[in-house]
Design an enzyme around this catalytic site. Structure first.
Site, PDB file in Angstrom:
ATOM      1  N   SER A  26     -20.538 134.831 -28.250  1.00 29.59           N
ATOM      2  CA  SER A  26     -21.806 134.578 -27.572  1.00 29.59           C
ATOM      3  C   SER A  26     -22.022 133.107 -27.252  1.00 29.59           C
ATOM      4  CB  SER A  26     -22.965 135.077 -28.428  1.00 29.59           C
ATOM      5  OG  SER A  26     -22.849 136.462 -28.610  1.00 29.59           O
ATOM      6  N   THR A  27     -21.477 132.227 -28.083  1.00 30.08           N
ATOM      7  CA  THR A  27     -21.650 130.799 -27.849  1.00 30.08           C
ATOM      8  C   THR A  27     -20.355 130.066 -28.128  1.00 30.08           C
ATOM      9  OG1 THR A  27     -22.269 130.254 -30.120  1.00 30.08           O
ATOM     10  CG2 THR A  27     -24.060 130.916 -28.644  1.00 30.08           C
TER      11      THR A  27
END
Length: 186
Positions: A12-13
């Site tokens: 996600s990041t």
């Protein structure tokens, strides 16, 4: 023509380096010769490397992911992806679940897992709606907190009074970009 084992990794990041490296390691260990990778949220509607991976695979190939949630963000999204793969004659393998759609058991498991995930999400949303209804009935539900946009008039008034952007931010509890947005809207 030889079939290829192609991997897809996603976090996600960009801060999730350990999880990303673990996915890459597991995909390499699974025999992936090519790995498509991206680091962006699952709620992003555009996932260019996933699309590239789906475009890249050919009939007889296998697309490998470490976990189902790395591939799809919802049951409809999973159905869409698996339909694209099936149309191309490509199998899907999910390492954490030991799931392989080249087998009848793997196909069954994928459908069951997807259905269970969708059911669980529907239950959660239903409980959320019930909780909101109860809170409204008891007069406890206030709704969404006011947005910075509702404070636009205050931003302009404070600026006219000579306040700095930092001062406006502190006084109204809004971000720098919200202050500038409100000032642009004049």
């Amino acid at each position: 023509m030889t079939s290829a084992i192609v991997g897809y990794a996603r976090t996600s990041t960009i801060d999730q380096t350990a999880g990303f490296e673990a996915q890459l390691r597991d995909l390499e260990a699974a025999g992936c010769h090519r790995i498509f990778k991206e680091q962006l949220s699952s709620v992003d509607t555009k996932r260019p490397d996933l699309e590239r991976a789906i475009d890249y695979v050919r009939e007889g190939d296998t697309l490998v992911v470490t976990k189902l949630d790395r591939l799809a963000r919802s049951m409809p999204h999973l159905v869409e992806i698996t339909a694209k793969l099936k149309a191309k004659g490509v199998e899907l393998k999910v390492l954490a679940l030991n799931l392989d759609t080249s087998t009848s058991t793997g196909k069954l498991m994928l459908n069951l897992l997807g259905s269970i995930a969708e059911f669980e999400r529907e239950l959660m949303l239903e409980r959320q709606r019930e909780g909101i209804s109860k809170a409204k009935a008891e007069g406890k539900y206030q709704g969404r907190a006011p947005t910075a946009r509702r404070k636009s008039a205050d931003v302009r008034r404070l600026k006219a009074e000579g306040k700095t952007v930092a001062g406006i931010m502190k006084e109204l509890g809004v971000s720098r970009s919200s202050v500038f947005r409100a000032l642009r809207e004049e």
